[in-house]
Design a protein around this motif. Structure first.
Motif, PDB file in Angstrom:
ATOM      1  N   ARG A  29       0.874  -1.665  -0.011  1.00 25.09           N
ATOM      2  CA  ARG A  29      -0.266   0.303   0.139  1.00 25.09           C
ATOM      3  C   ARG A  29       0.696   0.997   0.078  1.00 25.09           C
ATOM      4  O   ARG A  29       0.495   2.375  -0.563  1.00 25.09           O
ATOM      5  N   SER A  30       1.921   1.042   0.159  1.00 21.41           N
ATOM      6  CA  SER A  30       3.083   2.488   0.872  1.00 21.41           C
ATOM      7  C   SER A  30       3.922   2.251  -0.994  1.00 21.41           C
ATOM      8  O   SER A  30       3.849   3.338  -1.112  1.00 21.41           O
ATOM      9  N   GLY A  31       5.085   0.906  -1.019  1.00 20.67           N
ATOM     10  CA  GLY A  31       4.855   0.534  -2.929  1.00 20.67           C
ATOM     11  C   GLY A  31       4.620   1.305  -3.539  1.00 20.67           C
ATOM     12  O   GLY A  31       4.967   2.149  -4.400  1.00 20.67           O
ATOM     13  N   MET A  32       3.242   0.919  -4.179  1.00 24.12           N
ATOM     14  CA  MET A  32       2.481   0.406  -4.804  1.00 24.12           C
ATOM     15  C   MET A  32       2.373   1.603  -5.799  1.00 24.12           C
ATOM     16  O   MET A  32       2.394   2.152  -6.908  1.00 24.12           O
ATOM     17  N   ALA A  33       1.475   2.700  -4.375  1.00 20.83           N
ATOM     18  CA  ALA A  33       1.575   4.545  -5.135  1.00 20.83           C
ATOM     19  C   ALA A  33       2.399   5.253  -5.813  1.00 20.83           C
ATOM     20  O   ALA A  33       2.275   5.678  -6.626  1.00 20.83           O
ATOM     21  N   TRP A  34       4.051   4.655  -5.608  1.00 17.97           N
ATOM     22  CA  TRP A  34       5.051   5.504  -5.850  1.00 17.97           C
ATOM     23  C   TRP A  34       6.051   4.805  -6.679  1.00 17.97           C
ATOM     24  O   TRP A  34       5.776   5.574  -8.034  1.00 17.97           O
ATOM     25  N   GLU A 387       1.759  15.020   9.934  1.00 16.50           N
ATOM     26  CA  GLU A 387       2.308  13.665   9.138  1.00 16.50           C
ATOM     27  C   GLU A 387       2.710  13.763   7.631  1.00 16.50           C
ATOM     28  O   GLU A 387       2.382  14.778   6.941  1.00 16.50           O
ATOM     29  N   ALA A 388       3.598  12.367   7.513  1.00 17.69           N
ATOM     30  CA  ALA A 388       4.276  12.398   6.456  1.00 17.69           C
ATOM     31  C   ALA A 388       3.594  13.032   5.257  1.00 17.69           C
ATOM     32  O   ALA A 388       3.096  11.208   5.279  1.00 17.69           O
ATOM     33  N   GLY A 389       4.196  12.604   3.850  1.00 19.28           N
ATOM     34  CA  GLY A 389       3.119  12.694   3.196  1.00 19.28           C
ATOM     35  C   GLY A 389       3.035  11.186   2.170  1.00 19.28           C
ATOM     36  O   GLY A 389       2.160  10.433   2.254  1.00 19.28           O
ATOM     37  N   GLU A 390       4.538  10.397   2.257  1.00 13.68           N
ATOM     38  CA  GLU A 390       4.574   9.302   2.654  1.00 13.68           C
ATOM     39  C   GLU A 390       3.424   8.186   3.302  1.00 13.68           C
ATOM     40  O   GLU A 390       2.942   7.135   2.978  1.00 13.68           O
ATOM     41  N   VAL A 391       3.217   8.591   4.516  1.00 15.82           N
ATOM     42  CA  VAL A 391       2.620   7.753   5.882  1.00 15.82           C
ATOM     43  C   VAL A 391       1.140   7.969   5.887  1.00 15.82           C
ATOM     44  O   VAL A 391       0.164   7.403   5.079  1.00 15.82           O
TER      45      VAL A 391
END
Length: 415
Positions: A29-34, A387-391
């Motif tokens: 959910r974190s990695g694939m967005a980028w 909150e960090a954008g990545e979080v």
């Protein structure tokens, strides 16, 4: 190297293990967005295929060996496959609610009463659902099964996009093993990941004299009761689950590297992935274990976080309020592999900041030292950091706030 989970109680470990399994699922959910942003949806799907196919056969076999249900090589049955799924970050309990049916040793099926991944992707539209449930699942289900029996075939009865809308169960699959099936061969990514130190790291054995179950050699259970495992077994499971995450990340890095324009883009994507999962994982661990707030709680979360585990793989230690990380490959297999911890240091603090702010947004980190050895202190400020954008991107997943429920553990018999 003694596990960092060894000082937790049996009850605490029974709570932590499903949390770690869910955290592993949320890595994507974190990695694939980028990856979508950098390379597009179709390339993202290929990255996911290579990522899971590279790691899952390795960590599936590791868990089989650890819990004593390892089959004769290449001759495992459907029960062995299903046990592996229950202990796989690709299928965390309840969030990915697999329900199993065993017809006989060579034929079975499963359906998902709830698929958290589908709940996350469905709002994005049918093309993204098809990428996940068709393009990615077909090769990766077989890649997972190949760890047990290369002649296993996992095939859909129905799957999303859901027709009619809202169809339940979310999907249904058959698992058949037959000598007439052409054997499945691992994808090339598997051989790359198999050559890492993570693939062969040795963890502490389970103490058979410890109170509770020390293996999973009995019947397949509809829902694993983690509290039934011994403390020693739960420590080993927790370490193995963290190693699953480390292996998945190494496979992710390899897949992204094949598509990145240069090392700078590779590092950027991987750093965003780590920052996003670091914050959500810290928040869930802190809440699940009821840990204290402030710098004390953040340092304890650091010790238990997948970023720094298992201890036998990641060279780090906590003493007197300070985290010390060893970056010499001779002292840390994780550094030699270029794992998550290799993305952190005095000049790269974003993942560490996201992690401690998962405990309290007023916290920050002071990281000093060199690229070879560095130390971290948690410091408290007066103001809350945004909150960090990545979080925030990772929090888009329903898994970020998912709550586990009590369930009875019942044996599954052939029907």
């Amino acid at each position: 190297m003694t596990s960092r989970y060894a000082d937790l109680s049996r009850a605490e470990l029974a709570v932590l293990v499903p949390e770690l399994l869910l955290i592993g699922q949320l890595i994507d959910r974190s990695g694939m967005a980028w990856c979508i942003s950098a390379f597009g949806r179709e390339a993202m799907a290929q990255i996911a295929i290579e990522e899971w196919a590279g790691a899952s056969p390795i960590y599936t076999r590791r868990m089989q060996r650890a819990l004593g249900y390892e089959p004769v090589p290449n001759h495992g049955d459907v029960v062995t496959i299903f046990k592996g799924l229950q202990l796989d970050i690709g299928a965390p309990p309840q969030f990915m609610d697999f329900r199993y049916t065993v017809h006989d040793p060579w034929h079975g099926e499963f359906h998902l009463d709830h698929c958290g991944a589908l709940m996350d992707v469905e709002p994005m539209g049918p093309e993204f659902v098809r990428s996940m449930c068709h393009d990615i699942e077909d090769p990766t289900f077989d890649a997972t099964a190949v760890a047990t029996n290369p002649r296993a075939q996992v095939r859909p009865v129905h799957r999303p996009p859901r027709v009619p809308a809202g169809r339940k169960p979310h999907c249904r699959w058959t698992v058949d093993i037959d000598e007439s099936h052409p054997p499945v061969s691992p994808l090339p990514a598997f051989h790359v990941v198999a050559a890492t130190r993570a693939a062969t790291v040795e963890l502490d054995p389970i103490d058979p004299a410890d109170e509770g179950a020390g293996d999973y050699t009995g019947p397949l259970l509809a829902d694993l009761d983690f509290a039934a495992f011994s403390r020693s077994a739960l420590v080993r499971i927790a370490d193995e689950v963290c190693l699953q995450m480390q292996l998945l990340n190494l496979s992710f890095v390899h897949a992204v590297e094949q598509r990145a324009a240069d090392q700078e883009q590779l590092r950027e994507v991987c750093l965003k992935q780590l920052t996003g999962i670091a914050g959500i994982a810290a928040e869930r661990i802190h809440r699940a274990l009821g840990l204290p707030g402030g710098a004390e709680g953040a340092l304890r979360v650091l010790e238990l976080h997948p970023l720094l585990n298992p201890a036998a793989y990641v060279g780090a230690s906590v003493a007197e309020g300070v985290l010390t990380v060893r970056t010499d490959p001779d002292d840390s297999d994780a550094q030699a592999d270029g794992a998550w911890v290799a993305l952190c240091g005095p000049g790269s603090t974003a993942p560490l900041q996201a992690l401690v702010r998962g405990v309290d947004p007023r916290l920050d980190v002071e990281v000093t030292g060199s690229e070879r050895d560095w130390t971290l202190r948690v410091v408290e400020g007066a103001d809350e950091a945004p909150e960090a954008g990545e979080v925030a991107v990772t929090r888009f997943s329903t898994g970020a706030a998912f709550v586990f429920e009590p369930r009875r553990s019942l044996p599954i018999t052939p029907v």
